[in-house]
Design a protein around this motif. Structure first.
Motif, PDB file in Angstrom:
ATOM      1  N   SER A   1      -0.650   5.118   8.375  1.00  0.00           N
ATOM      2  CA  SER A   1       0.258   5.569   7.322  1.00  0.00           C
ATOM      3  C   SER A   1       1.328   6.502   7.896  1.00  0.00           C
ATOM      4  CB  SER A   1      -0.523   6.294   6.219  1.00  0.00           C
ATOM      5  OG  SER A   1      -1.459   5.426   5.612  1.00  0.00           O
ATOM      6  N   VAL A   2       0.918   7.411   8.764  1.00  0.00           N
ATOM      7  CA  VAL A   2       1.868   8.345   9.375  1.00  0.00           C
ATOM      8  C   VAL A   2       2.872   7.600  10.253  1.00  0.00           C
ATOM      9  CG1 VAL A   2       2.082  10.237  11.038  1.00  0.00           C
ATOM     10  CG2 VAL A   2       0.296  10.310   9.300  1.00  0.00           C
ATOM     11  N   LEU A   3       2.377   6.646  11.062  1.00  0.00           N
ATOM     12  CA  LEU A   3       3.273   5.891  11.939  1.00  0.00           C
ATOM     13  C   LEU A   3       4.246   5.035  11.134  1.00  0.00           C
ATOM     14  CD1 LEU A   3       0.719   4.785  14.693  1.00  0.00           C
ATOM     15  CD2 LEU A   3       2.460   6.577  14.855  1.00  0.00           C
ATOM     16  N   THR A   4       3.767   4.458  10.042  1.00  0.00           N
ATOM     17  CA  THR A   4       4.634   3.632   9.212  1.00  0.00           C
ATOM     18  C   THR A   4       5.739   4.467   8.577  1.00  0.00           C
ATOM     19  OG1 THR A   4       2.812   2.114   8.711  1.00  0.00           O
ATOM     20  CG2 THR A   4       4.709   2.064   7.240  1.00  0.00           C
ATOM     21  N   LEU A   5       5.409   5.653   8.105  1.00  0.00           N
ATOM     22  CA  LEU A   5       6.415   6.530   7.507  1.00  0.00           C
ATOM     23  C   LEU A   5       7.445   6.972   8.544  1.00  0.00           C
ATOM     24  CD1 LEU A   5       4.187   8.742   5.165  1.00  0.00           C
ATOM     25  CD2 LEU A   5       5.842   6.989   4.478  1.00  0.00           C
TER      26      LEU A   5
ATOM     27  N   PHE B   1      10.524  -2.971   4.661  1.00  0.00           N
ATOM     28  CA  PHE B   1       9.502  -2.052   4.186  1.00  0.00           C
ATOM     29  C   PHE B   1       9.320  -2.164   2.676  1.00  0.00           C
ATOM     30  CE2 PHE B   1      10.840  -0.189   8.183  1.00  0.00           C
ATOM     31  CZ  PHE B   1       9.647   0.207   8.746  1.00  0.00           C
ATOM     32  N   TYR B   2      10.429  -2.284   1.958  1.00  0.00           N
ATOM     33  CA  TYR B   2      10.348  -2.415   0.505  1.00  0.00           C
ATOM     34  C   TYR B   2       9.668  -3.726   0.118  1.00  0.00           C
ATOM     35  CZ  TYR B   2      13.791   1.362   0.735  1.00  0.00           C
ATOM     36  OH  TYR B   2      14.439   2.539   1.001  1.00  0.00           O
ATOM     37  N   ILE B   3       9.960  -4.784   0.872  1.00  0.00           N
ATOM     38  CA  ILE B   3       9.309  -6.066   0.618  1.00  0.00           C
ATOM     39  C   ILE B   3       7.807  -5.942   0.851  1.00  0.00           C
ATOM     40  CG2 ILE B   3       9.088  -8.448   1.431  1.00  0.00           C
ATOM     41  CD1 ILE B   3      12.082  -8.386   2.060  1.00  0.00           C
ATOM     42  N   ALA B   4       7.434  -5.306   1.955  1.00  0.00           N
ATOM     43  CA  ALA B   4       6.009  -5.138   2.265  1.00  0.00           C
ATOM     44  C   ALA B   4       5.310  -4.300   1.203  1.00  0.00           C
ATOM     45  CB  ALA B   4       5.858  -4.487   3.644  1.00  0.00           C
TER      46      ALA B   4
ATOM     47  N   GLY C   1       2.335  -5.590  -1.142  1.00  0.00           N
ATOM     48  CA  GLY C   1       1.054  -4.907  -1.147  1.00  0.00           C
ATOM     49  C   GLY C   1       0.571  -4.597  -2.554  1.00  0.00           C
ATOM     50  N   VAL C   2       1.469  -4.089  -3.377  1.00  0.00           N
ATOM     51  CA  VAL C   2       1.100  -3.754  -4.762  1.00  0.00           C
ATOM     52  C   VAL C   2       0.741  -5.012  -5.549  1.00  0.00           C
ATOM     53  CG1 VAL C   2       1.940  -2.771  -6.918  1.00  0.00           C
ATOM     54  CG2 VAL C   2       2.489  -1.647  -4.748  1.00  0.00           C
ATOM     55  N   ILE C   3       1.602  -6.024  -5.438  1.00  0.00           N
ATOM     56  CA  ILE C   3       1.340  -7.269  -6.160  1.00  0.00           C
ATOM     57  C   ILE C   3       0.075  -7.948  -5.638  1.00  0.00           C
ATOM     58  CG2 ILE C   3       2.225  -9.588  -6.633  1.00  0.00           C
ATOM     59  CD1 ILE C   3       5.053  -8.373  -6.484  1.00  0.00           C
ATOM     60  N   GLY C   4      -0.090  -7.926  -4.306  1.00  0.00           N
ATOM     61  CA  GLY C   4      -1.261  -8.561  -3.712  1.00  0.00           C
ATOM     62  C   GLY C   4      -2.571  -7.940  -4.151  1.00  0.00           C
TER      63      GLY C   4
ATOM     64  N   SER D   1      -1.077 -11.970   1.947  1.00  0.00           N
ATOM     65  CA  SER D   1       0.088 -11.087   1.948  1.00  0.00           C
ATOM     66  C   SER D   1       0.984 -11.371   3.146  1.00  0.00           C
ATOM     67  CB  SER D   1      -0.355  -9.621   1.966  1.00  0.00           C
ATOM     68  OG  SER D   1      -1.095  -9.299   0.813  1.00  0.00           O
ATOM     69  N   MET D   2       0.357 -11.619   4.302  1.00  0.00           N
ATOM     70  CA  MET D   2       1.129 -11.920   5.500  1.00  0.00           C
ATOM     71  C   MET D   2       1.875 -13.239   5.370  1.00  0.00           C
ATOM     72  SD  MET D   2      -1.315 -10.703   8.638  1.00  0.00           S
ATOM     73  CE  MET D   2      -0.161 -11.418   9.785  1.00  0.00           C
ATOM     74  N   VAL D   3       1.211 -14.243   4.817  1.00  0.00           N
ATOM     75  CA  VAL D   3       1.858 -15.549   4.636  1.00  0.00           C
ATOM     76  C   VAL D   3       3.062 -15.415   3.703  1.00  0.00           C
ATOM     77  CG1 VAL D   3       1.577 -17.854   3.664  1.00  0.00           C
ATOM     78  CG2 VAL D   3      -0.204 -16.900   5.132  1.00  0.00           C
ATOM     79  N   CYS D   4       2.891 -14.697   2.597  1.00  0.00           N
ATOM     80  CA  CYS D   4       4.000 -14.493   1.664  1.00  0.00           C
ATOM     81  C   CYS D   4       5.139 -13.718   2.333  1.00  0.00           C
ATOM     82  CB  CYS D   4       3.516 -13.736   0.431  1.00  0.00           C
ATOM     83  SG  CYS D   4       2.420 -14.685  -0.640  1.00  0.00           S
ATOM     84  N   GLY D   5       4.783 -12.706   3.119  1.00  0.00           N
ATOM     85  CA  GLY D   5       5.802 -11.925   3.808  1.00  0.00           C
ATOM     86  C   GLY D   5       6.590 -12.766   4.798  1.00  0.00           C
TER      87      GLY D   5
END
Length: 230
Positions: free
Chosen positions: A163-167, A179-182, A186-189, A202-206
């Motif tokens: 989480s820290v690295l992603t931020l 990032f917004y797409i991911a 994530g929320v929808i998934g 989630s990865m396939v959709c992304g």
């Protein structure tokens, strides 16, 4: 210093793995070898679960492949950056964990390095992250066998670390659309996808979104960096 955040996450998580591995009552060096040769936290925790139920080699292979298939996309994402590196590029691809990938991409966005400096940076970060993981696993095996420690709750260290690295990567990235797409996926998934298949779906959709809308997504960086006016 660049890999220090990974150290803070890998050490406790590696210890947790080592303690759990010690409960299998296998020779200690098998745990060390798995840290050296497999070097994937989630994959090694999965291995412990499968060994505990006496799963066969085929089951272990299929489960490990499905769990770690995301690393193939990490490799594709940095292929252009490392294609002119020396033989060390193969080790970089081998050691491309979630956290190492995040650190490498963050450095690429924030540091202005020459190709030679980038090669050294990528190689050293990958190597030290590998050492941190092996060290943590070794300590955990010792604590589990000699002192009977229990690793309850320690596994959350990996979630906090990523989480820290992603931020950090989000803050330094010029194009935040992926990032917004991911985040949306994530929320929808979490609502739509079955929990056992959440990651892969989630990865396939992304991937499909990135493929079909790549021009629009790429324009996010272009809009923030318009060409100089004549």
């Amino acid at each position: 210093m660049q890999s220090l955040p990974v150290f803070m996450g890998y050490l406790p998580l590696g210890i947790a793995f080592g303690i759990l591995f010690s409960k299998l009552h296998l020779a200690w060096y098998f745990g060390i070898l798995s840290a050296i040769l497999i070097f994937t936290g989630a994959g090694q925790f999965l291995l412990i679960s499968l060994l505990a139920i006496h799963a066969g080699f085929f089951q272990i292979a299929i489960a490990s492949f499905l769990l770690n298939i995301r690393h193939m996309f990490y490799s594709l994402a940095i292929t252009d950056e490392i294609k002119n590196f020396g033989i060390g590029k193969y080790y970089i691809l081998f050691g491309l964990t979630d956290e190492t990938f995040a650190v490498l991409k963050t450095n690429k966005e924030t540091l202005k390095l020459t190709p030679k400096e980038m090669e050294k940076s990528y190689l050293y970060i990958t190597f030290f992250d590998h050492i941190y993981w092996v060290l943590g696993c070794g300590i955990g095996i010792f604590l589990g066998e000699q002192l009977g420690f229990q690793p309850k709750g320690v596994e959350f260290a990996l979630t906090a670390l990523f989480s820290v690295l992603t931020l950090a990567l989000l803050r330094n990235s010029t194009n935040k659309i992926p990032f917004y797409i991911a985040l949306a996926l994530g929320v929808i998934g979490l609502i739509v996808f079955p929990s056992d298949e959440f990651l892969i779906l989630s990865m396939v959709c992304g991937i499909l979104i990135l493929l079909f809308f790549r021009r629009w997504i790429g324009s996010g960086k272009a809009m923030r960096n318009p060409p100089p006016q004549a």
